[in-house]
Design an enzyme around this catalytic site. Sequence first.
Site, PDB file in Angstrom:
ATOM      1  N   ASP A 163      37.879  19.710  61.218  1.00 31.51           N
ATOM      2  CA  ASP A 163      39.267  19.409  60.582  1.00 31.51           C
ATOM      3  C   ASP A 163      40.051  20.536  60.746  1.00 31.51           C
ATOM      4  O   ASP A 163      41.397  20.544  61.118  1.00 31.51           O
ATOM      5  CB  ASP A 163      39.142  19.314  59.154  1.00 31.51           C
ATOM      6  CG  ASP A 163      39.077  17.677  58.800  1.00 31.51           C
ATOM      7  OD1 ASP A 163      38.641  16.841  59.883  1.00 31.51           O
ATOM      8  OD2 ASP A 163      39.024  17.206  57.692  1.00 31.51           O
ATOM      9  N   ASP A 192      30.645  30.745  58.041  1.00 30.53           N
ATOM     10  CA  ASP A 192      31.795  31.155  57.263  1.00 30.53           C
ATOM     11  C   ASP A 192      32.548  32.239  58.506  1.00 30.53           C
ATOM     12  O   ASP A 192      33.832  32.278  58.550  1.00 30.53           O
ATOM     13  CB  ASP A 192      31.655  31.876  56.243  1.00 30.53           C
ATOM     14  CG  ASP A 192      30.211  32.654  56.437  1.00 30.53           C
ATOM     15  OD1 ASP A 192      29.481  32.399  57.245  1.00 30.53           O
ATOM     16  OD2 ASP A 192      30.117  33.683  55.419  1.00 30.53           O
ATOM     17  N   ASP A 203      31.729  18.982  60.046  1.00 33.15           N
ATOM     18  CA  ASP A 203      32.759  17.995  59.436  1.00 33.15           C
ATOM     19  C   ASP A 203      34.248  18.967  58.904  1.00 33.15           C
ATOM     20  O   ASP A 203      35.386  18.711  59.205  1.00 33.15           O
ATOM     21  CB  ASP A 203      32.302  17.360  58.313  1.00 33.15           C
ATOM     22  CG  ASP A 203      33.324  16.321  57.476  1.00 33.15           C
ATOM     23  OD1 ASP A 203      34.284  16.127  58.033  1.00 33.15           O
ATOM     24  OD2 ASP A 203      32.971  15.986  56.471  1.00 33.15           O
ATOM     25  N   LYS A 249      23.882  28.792  58.863  1.00 37.05           N
ATOM     26  CA  LYS A 249      23.912  29.478  57.705  1.00 37.05           C
ATOM     27  C   LYS A 249      22.626  29.609  57.078  1.00 37.05           C
ATOM     28  O   LYS A 249      22.251  29.513  56.050  1.00 37.05           O
ATOM     29  CB  LYS A 249      24.748  28.467  56.629  1.00 37.05           C
ATOM     30  CG  LYS A 249      25.007  29.277  55.320  1.00 37.05           C
ATOM     31  CD  LYS A 249      26.091  30.397  55.629  1.00 37.05           C
ATOM     32  CE  LYS A 249      26.546  31.194  54.408  1.00 37.05           C
ATOM     33  NZ  LYS A 249      27.246  32.518  54.792  1.00 37.05           N
ATOM     34  N   TYR A 291      24.736  15.241  54.459  1.00 37.16           N
ATOM     35  CA  TYR A 291      25.076  13.906  54.445  1.00 37.16           C
ATOM     36  C   TYR A 291      23.926  12.681  54.443  1.00 37.16           C
ATOM     37  O   TYR A 291      24.297  11.534  54.766  1.00 37.16           O
ATOM     38  CB  TYR A 291      26.130  13.522  55.281  1.00 37.16           C
ATOM     39  CG  TYR A 291      27.604  14.284  55.118  1.00 37.16           C
ATOM     40  CD1 TYR A 291      27.453  15.207  54.051  1.00 37.16           C
ATOM     41  CD2 TYR A 291      28.519  14.192  56.074  1.00 37.16           C
ATOM     42  CE1 TYR A 291      28.800  16.002  53.901  1.00 37.16           C
ATOM     43  CE2 TYR A 291      29.659  14.948  55.827  1.00 37.16           C
ATOM     44  CZ  TYR A 291      29.711  15.972  54.835  1.00 37.16           C
ATOM     45  OH  TYR A 291      30.780  16.691  54.822  1.00 37.16           O
TER      46      TYR A 291
END
Length: 366
Positions: free
Chosen positions: A250, A222, A246, A189, A138
Amino acid sequence: MSSHKIAVIGGDGIGPEVVEAGVKVLEALTGAEPGLAFDFKRFDWGSDYYRGNGRMMPRDGLDQLKAFDAIYFGSVGDPDLRDDITLWGLRLAICQGFDQYANVRPTRLLPGLTGPLRPELGRQIDWVIVRENSEGEYAGAGGRVHRGLPIEVGLDVAIFTRTGIERIARFACDLASSRTRKLLTVVTKSNAQRHGMVLWDDVVREVICDYPGLTVDWMLVDAMTQRMVNKPDSIDTVLATNLHADILSDLAAALGGSLGIGATSNIDPSRRHPSMFEPIHGSAFDIAGKGIANPIGSFWTASLMLDHLGEVAAAHRLMVAIEAVTDRAEFLSPDLGGTASTAAVTAAVIGALGFNEPPKNRRRAV
């Protein structure tokens, strides 16, 4: 008595509703905590401001906010405006402008809530996710060229710097060290993102060498999702990049019962600038104005803000009141399976502020 100067930005959708509920709770809290006082100033920035001014906030918005001790923020986003306009024009403009590089999101299953997991798993949730909040995916680097043509290209570049990784890793290690379990999970990752994420891994490994008291493990993002669902007790403090955290936070809020309870701190650890505190649920225009938005996330956020301001006792008192209310079915809002209105939940938390538990049992907001 010192008064904390708080900038209040309700923003869009349900943001003003839940933030104003939070202001009421904070004002009530001053009657229960001697010496606690607030000086609130409201700013009408957001999508409606954009419609009248062509900007989400004034050009000198950051200058107007500099003098405050903290920013209490509602939400941003409007179905009639592009999300990149609303997000980058207000929330991210504040986060990046004030170098609030540490985003902290606690999650636990509050009393009375069940969540989607089996009860024996749900009760194991007690996490805090540390999100790198200034760069990564971001960062805002990229662009679009050849617009409208078959060869049109849109490019977003994930930016990872040694300085950015090192400072968020050190922040996460300090936070993990302050918690009972002293357990840190680093999310990566680097099997697929072989440059920026490999740098992430390398720098984090260097930092954790300074924290021999921590137990550290590593997870691909993942695989981390299934671990959160299947083995919640194996997690305590989580460090992840801007995008990964992020998404994971959630999921964490949903596993804790609802996005409506999620709380966030956007922190400048240097304290050169005010930090910003917000619930994570977004603008939720589908329920805006109906009086049914869940204010618990806003209240938990207020507790985080109090803790940051050094008002540890007040932060604790507020969390005790929140937990007393969620433990009563008649005060659960629709997102939690109940029928209580925003006003009813707010009144219940205010009513519960007169009760406290012995200091020896105090829990920090995170």
